[in-house]
Design a protein around this motif. Structure first.
Motif, short mmCIF file in Angstrom:
data_model
loop_
_atom_site.label_atom_id
_atom_site.label_comp_id
_atom_site.label_asym_id
_atom_site.label_seq_id
_atom_site.Cartn_x
_atom_site.Cartn_y
_atom_site.Cartn_z
N SER A 19 0.86 -1.18 0.00
CA SER A 19 0.00 0.00 0.00
C SER A 19 0.89 1.23 0.00
CB SER A 19 -0.88 0.01 1.25
OG SER A 19 -1.48 1.27 1.42
N PRO B 59 -1.11 -6.31 4.69
CA PRO B 59 -1.46 -7.05 5.91
C PRO B 59 -1.87 -8.49 5.63
CG PRO B 59 -3.15 -5.45 5.34
CD PRO B 59 -1.98 -5.16 4.46
N ALA C 86 -4.67 -10.08 3.11
CA ALA C 86 -4.96 -9.22 1.96
C ALA C 86 -4.77 -10.01 0.67
CB ALA C 86 -4.07 -7.99 1.98
N ASP D 16 -8.65 -5.55 -1.97
CA ASP D 16 -8.31 -5.36 -0.56
C ASP D 16 -9.50 -4.76 0.16
OD1 ASP D 16 -7.05 -4.89 1.87
OD2 ASP D 16 -6.33 -2.94 1.20
N ASN D 17 -9.94 -5.40 1.22
CA ASN D 17 -11.13 -4.95 1.94
C ASN D 17 -10.78 -4.22 3.24
OD1 ASN D 17 -13.95 -4.74 1.99
ND2 ASN D 17 -14.17 -6.52 3.31
N ASP D 18 -9.53 -3.84 3.39
CA ASP D 18 -9.07 -3.17 4.61
C ASP D 18 -9.63 -1.76 4.68
OD1 ASP D 18 -7.74 -2.30 6.83
OD2 ASP D 18 -5.76 -2.96 6.18
N THR D 19 -10.11 -1.35 5.84
CA THR D 19 -10.65 0.01 6.03
C THR D 19 -9.70 0.89 6.84
OG1 THR D 19 -11.88 -0.70 8.00
CG2 THR D 19 -13.04 -0.80 5.88
N LYS D 20 -8.47 0.42 7.04
CA LYS D 20 -7.52 1.20 7.83
C LYS D 20 -6.86 2.25 6.94
CE LYS D 20 -6.56 -2.60 11.03
NZ LYS D 20 -5.53 -3.57 11.51
N SER E 15 -13.82 0.87 2.78
CA SER E 15 -13.23 -0.17 1.97
C SER E 15 -13.21 0.26 0.50
CB SER E 15 -14.03 -1.46 2.10
OG SER E 15 -13.61 -2.40 1.14
N ARG F 28 -4.15 2.99 -1.89
CA ARG F 28 -5.33 2.63 -1.12
C ARG F 28 -6.13 3.86 -0.69
NH1 ARG F 28 -3.88 -0.61 3.86
NH2 ARG F 28 -4.09 -2.47 2.61
#
Length: 264
Positions: free
Chosen positions: A63, A77, A80, A216-220, A226, A255
């Motif tokens: 990312s 992560p 991912a 990638d479904n990460d929301t950070k 997302s 991202r």
């Protein structure tokens, strides 16, 4: 090139015909159109060779928010999706036919000028001229093409509207078919300075951007949302004349700068 002399003869014949008999603008534009079509077709071929290359699985995906250097950065992560899934989600969908499957290059000297005026990131707007996707930056309500040129080149701002009304609608329909709550797909993305710094540090000539779908479904991220199933670009590094037979070790994914969400 198998027959360089033949190519030289073609160039000389065009020049001779222009100087001795005159070639009108319509004919010259037809020649340009043919050349652009051949360039586009060549890009599609190299894109396919890149996807199918057996070494693709060895690329490490980062990312852009945590990318510093391939040896120092935190990899994506755990859990991912890997680069291959980003690519396959794009290639295997019938909506994205050959005209989408091109790879854009942003030359080092162009990035150098852009980052001279911006300390952290540049926003890239997606435009369309004919069947070609172009990358643009915006300055004082003017748009400048930055892909595959030696310096930012002024273009008609209509290219942004053309993308919205053509390719953009195809991208939107992809999200509609998936039943996504936010149906408007990506219209711009970012390149951050750390990507440029990596290019300079490692002696590459350009950033190579190839289309894919974010898996990638990460929301950070700063927006806390997302970006899964959004059209985007993975960025790798290489020579301007790269044919993708020598793959880089890393790919970088934006991202945080995909648009929407937020105002485009």
């Amino acid at each position: 090139m198998r027959n360089p002399d033949k190519i030289d003869n073609i160039s000389n014949l065009i020049k001779e015909e222009y100087e001795q008999h005159g070639i009108n603008s319509d004919t010259l534009n037809e020649i340009i159109k043919l050349c652009n079509e051949l360039i586009s077709e060549n890009n599609k071929t190299t894109y396919k060779s890149f996807i199918s290359n057996k070494n693709f699985k060895n690329i490490k995906l980062y990312s852009s928010i945590n990318f510093i250097d391939g040896s120092d950065s935190e990899k994506f992560p755990a859990g991912a999706k890997e680069p291959g899934n980003f690519i396959r989600a794009f290639v295997d969908n019938a909506k994205f036919d050959k005209k989408f499957q091109t790879t854009e290059r942003i030359y080092k000297q162009v990035l150098e000028k852009l980052f001279d005026h911006s300390t952290d990131k540049i926003q890239i707007y997606l435009g369309q001229i004919g069947d070609d996707i172009i990358f643009c930056i915006e300055e004082h309500e003017n748009y400048y093409k930055i892909n595959d040129v030696k310096e930012p080149t002024l273009v008609n701002s209509q290219c942004i509207a053309d993308f919205n009304n053509n390719f953009g609608k195809i991208l939107d329909s992809y999200r509609i078919d998936l039943g996504c709550e936010e149906i408007r797909n990506t219209r711009k993305f970012e390149i951050t300075r750390n990507v440029y710094d990596y290019l300079v540090k490692n002696g590459f000539e350009c950033v190579l951007c190839f289309p894919c779908i974010c898996m990638d479904n990460d929301t950070k991220n700063p927006h806390g949302v997302s970006y899964i199933n959004r059209y985007t670009y993975m960025m790798t590094f290489g020579k301007i004349a790269s044919d993708y037979q020598e793959l880089p070790d890393v790919a970088v994914f934006d991202r945080n700068g995909l648009c929407p969400p937020g105002n485009c």
